[in-house]
Design a protein around this motif. Structure first.
Motif, PDB file in Angstrom:
ATOM      1  N   GLY A   1      17.961   4.173  -4.947  1.00 35.04           N
ATOM      2  CA  GLY A   1      16.094   3.382  -4.263  1.00 35.04           C
ATOM      3  C   GLY A   1      15.573   3.961  -3.816  1.00 35.04           C
ATOM      4  N   LEU A   2      15.023   5.276  -3.769  1.00 34.53           N
ATOM      5  CA  LEU A   2      14.833   5.574  -2.849  1.00 34.53           C
ATOM      6  C   LEU A   2      14.692   7.405  -3.232  1.00 34.53           C
ATOM      7  CD1 LEU A   2      11.962   6.401  -1.293  1.00 34.53           C
ATOM      8  CD2 LEU A   2      13.620   6.978   0.634  1.00 34.53           C
ATOM      9  N   LEU A   3      13.326   8.249  -3.862  1.00 30.08           N
ATOM     10  CA  LEU A   3      13.414   9.080  -4.119  1.00 30.08           C
ATOM     11  C   LEU A   3      11.762  10.065  -3.958  1.00 30.08           C
ATOM     12  CD1 LEU A   3      11.806  10.091  -7.205  1.00 30.08           C
ATOM     13  CD2 LEU A   3      13.615   9.221  -8.340  1.00 30.08           C
TER      14      LEU A   3
ATOM     15  N   ARG B   1       9.543   0.499  10.292  1.00 27.82           N
ATOM     16  CA  ARG B   1      10.860  -0.080   9.399  1.00 27.82           C
ATOM     17  C   ARG B   1      10.136  -0.451   8.311  1.00 27.82           C
ATOM     18  NH1 ARG B   1      14.931   2.381   8.444  1.00 27.82           N
ATOM     19  NH2 ARG B   1      15.629   3.179  11.249  1.00 27.82           N
ATOM     20  N   GLY B   2      10.369   0.231   6.669  1.00 26.85           N
ATOM     21  CA  GLY B   2       9.702  -0.816   6.186  1.00 26.85           C
ATOM     22  C   GLY B   2      11.065  -1.868   5.483  1.00 26.85           C
ATOM     23  N   LYS B   3      10.554  -3.304   4.792  1.00 28.26           N
ATOM     24  CA  LYS B   3      11.805  -4.713   5.028  1.00 28.26           C
ATOM     25  C   LYS B   3      12.509  -4.640   4.626  1.00 28.26           C
ATOM     26  CE  LYS B   3       7.114  -6.939   5.150  1.00 28.26           C
ATOM     27  NZ  LYS B   3       6.593  -8.400   4.257  1.00 28.26           N
ATOM     28  N   HIS B   4      13.441  -3.579   3.880  1.00 25.16           N
ATOM     29  CA  HIS B   4      14.327  -3.680   3.033  1.00 25.16           C
ATOM     30  C   HIS B   4      15.209  -1.883   3.392  1.00 25.16           C
ATOM     31  CE1 HIS B   4      13.544  -7.047   1.004  1.00 25.16           C
ATOM     32  NE2 HIS B   4      12.266  -6.748   0.962  1.00 25.16           N
TER      33      HIS B   4
ATOM     34  N   GLY C   1      12.238   9.579   8.502  1.00 22.60           N
ATOM     35  CA  GLY C   1      11.459   9.025   6.939  1.00 22.60           C
ATOM     36  C   GLY C   1      10.722   8.069   6.532  1.00 22.60           C
ATOM     37  N   SER C   2       9.986   8.106   5.471  1.00 23.23           N
ATOM     38  CA  SER C   2       9.097   7.184   4.608  1.00 23.23           C
ATOM     39  C   SER C   2      10.257   6.396   4.246  1.00 23.23           C
ATOM     40  CB  SER C   2       9.225   7.999   3.046  1.00 23.23           C
ATOM     41  OG  SER C   2       8.706   9.657   3.428  1.00 23.23           O
ATOM     42  N   GLN C   3       8.813   5.307   5.091  1.00 17.90           N
ATOM     43  CA  GLN C   3       9.530   3.891   5.584  1.00 17.90           C
ATOM     44  C   GLN C   3       9.656   3.144   4.120  1.00 17.90           C
ATOM     45  OE1 GLN C   3      11.682   2.708   7.684  1.00 17.90           O
ATOM     46  NE2 GLN C   3      12.041   5.087   8.269  1.00 17.90           N
ATOM     47  N   TYR C   4       7.846   2.793   3.666  1.00 22.82           N
ATOM     48  CA  TYR C   4       7.579   1.681   2.740  1.00 22.82           C
ATOM     49  C   TYR C   4       6.660   2.999   1.781  1.00 22.82           C
ATOM     50  CZ  TYR C   4       4.367   0.845   6.258  1.00 22.82           C
ATOM     51  OH  TYR C   4       3.168   1.073   7.225  1.00 22.82           O
ATOM     52  N   GLY C   5       5.624   1.616   1.091  1.00 19.37           N
ATOM     53  CA  GLY C   5       5.107   2.274   0.481  1.00 19.37           C
ATOM     54  C   GLY C   5       3.492   1.208   0.031  1.00 19.37           C
TER      55      GLY C   5
ATOM     56  N   SER D   1      14.916  -0.592  -5.559  1.00 18.89           N
ATOM     57  CA  SER D   1      15.681  -1.678  -4.993  1.00 18.89           C
ATOM     58  C   SER D   1      16.744  -1.034  -4.075  1.00 18.89           C
ATOM     59  CB  SER D   1      17.130  -1.419  -5.969  1.00 18.89           C
ATOM     60  OG  SER D   1      17.556  -3.383  -5.651  1.00 18.89           O
ATOM     61  N   GLY D   2      16.575  -1.490  -2.397  1.00 17.70           N
ATOM     62  CA  GLY D   2      17.077  -1.549  -1.770  1.00 17.70           C
ATOM     63  C   GLY D   2      16.285  -0.808  -0.862  1.00 17.70           C
ATOM     64  N   PHE D   3      14.569  -0.460  -0.813  1.00 22.98           N
ATOM     65  CA  PHE D   3      14.324   0.307   0.331  1.00 22.98           C
ATOM     66  C   PHE D   3      12.785  -0.078   0.146  1.00 22.98           C
ATOM     67  CE2 PHE D   3      17.584   3.589  -0.157  1.00 22.98           C
ATOM     68  CZ  PHE D   3      17.698   4.400   0.486  1.00 22.98           C
ATOM     69  N   GLY D   4      11.906   0.327   1.039  1.00 23.45           N
ATOM     70  CA  GLY D   4      10.624  -0.693   0.798  1.00 23.45           C
ATOM     71  C   GLY D   4      10.243  -1.793   1.266  1.00 23.45           C
TER      72      GLY D   4
END
Length: 308
Positions: free
Chosen positions: A150-152, A220-223, A232-236, A292-295
């Protein structure tokens, strides 16, 4: 066997699903995927069925795009050789929103379903539940667990996705192509000032290089799951590209003259989307792709083909 993935929405391709409601046709597809191209007589012999039965069922599969045929010279005249058009068939209901444009053909591609990759460390993948494989080891991008990603992220290189050209299967003329995904740059930790030149290419043609401004970690990213560290990276940024007969637009503004004609969609059964940071990038600040599941959006990479 073709190294291609076909993603099918049952509500859009009932004809294709109906073609699979036959043991004979499923056995034909299985044979061609396992053993490679065969002529009609060879298929009949290997399945132990009459040639007339095989011919009729092959035609059904040709009509829905699961098999293609080519005529080749034989000792006496010519023979029809059958090829499978896919290596993997995925049946998935796509997300539908109220008022969604029914004139568009849409495919949502999970992050981990890339077909090619060349990445450099720092790099890694995460599912909603855990880190996949080893951090900062590029070979982890070949781990079968990547299918859950869900994140790379990576520093330089690319991931490439092979989308099905469902417009060809639907015999539809394409008037526009849209691409959407959530992206940021990548730095160990996070940084509000960390530009990175992210290049998008379709069918080998670079349509745009967008400079991501930051690797966001202010909140924090919403998801983004709670277990993922705040450092760590939270959203884009959710970016949209649209390729038309006149050129390419990012978020509504023209960014290049690359047009639909350059992509030659009608010549390809698949559409290759490459996302990466080039070796000679002016700002080589890495990349995060949120799925899916991140950001902030929790969405796969979306490709839409707009009917003319």
């Amino acid at each position: 066997m073709a190294n291609e993935i076909i993603v099918v929405d049952p509500l859009e391709r009932l004809d294709l699903l109906k073609s699979l409601a036959s043991e004979v046709r499923v056995r034909i597809l299985d044979l061609l995927n396992r053993r490679g191209p065969r002529n009609v007589n060879q298929v009949a012999d290997e399945l132990g069925l009459p040639q007339s039965t095989i011919s009729a069922n092959i035609q059904v599969l040709v009509d829905v795009g699961l098999i293609k045929t080519k005529s080749q010279k034989a000792r006496k005249g010519s023979q029809k050789v059958c090829y499978s058009t896919f290596s993997e068939l995925v049946v998935a209901f796509k997300e539908r929103n109220p008022g969604q444009d029914l004139s568009a053909i849409e495919v949502a591609m999970p992050l981990g379903l890339y077909t090619r990759c060349e990445v450099s460390a720092p790099c890694g993948l995460c599912s909603r539940d855990e880190v996949i494989g080893l951090l900062d080891v590029p070979d982890t991008f070949l781990d079968p667990g990547r299918m859950r990603a869900g994140l790379l992220w990576f520093t330089r290189g690319f991931v490439e996705y092979q989308f099905p050209n469902n417009a060809t299967l639907a015999h539809a003329e394409v008037g526009g192509l849209e691409l959407a995904m959530e992206l940021s740059s990548e730095v160990p930790g996070t940084s509000k000032d960390w530009p990175s030149d992210i290049t998008i290419a379709i069918n080998g043609h670079e349509i745009d290089t967008w400079t991501a401004p930051a690797d966001y970690g202010d909140k924090r990213g919403k998801h983004t799951p709670d277990w993922w560290k705040l450092a760590g990276s939270q959203y884009g940024d959710l970016k949209h590209w649209r390729v038309t007969n006149k050129g390419t637009y990012r978020d509504g503004a023209e960014v290049s003259k690359c047009s639909l004609a350059d992509l030659e969609l009608e010549r390809h059964r698949s559409i290759r989307i490459r996302i990466g940071v080039k070796e000679d990038a002016r700002h080589p600040g890495g990349i995060n792709i949120f799925g899916s599941g991140f950001g902030n959006h929790s969405r796969d990479i979306i490709l839409r083909l707009l009917r003319a």
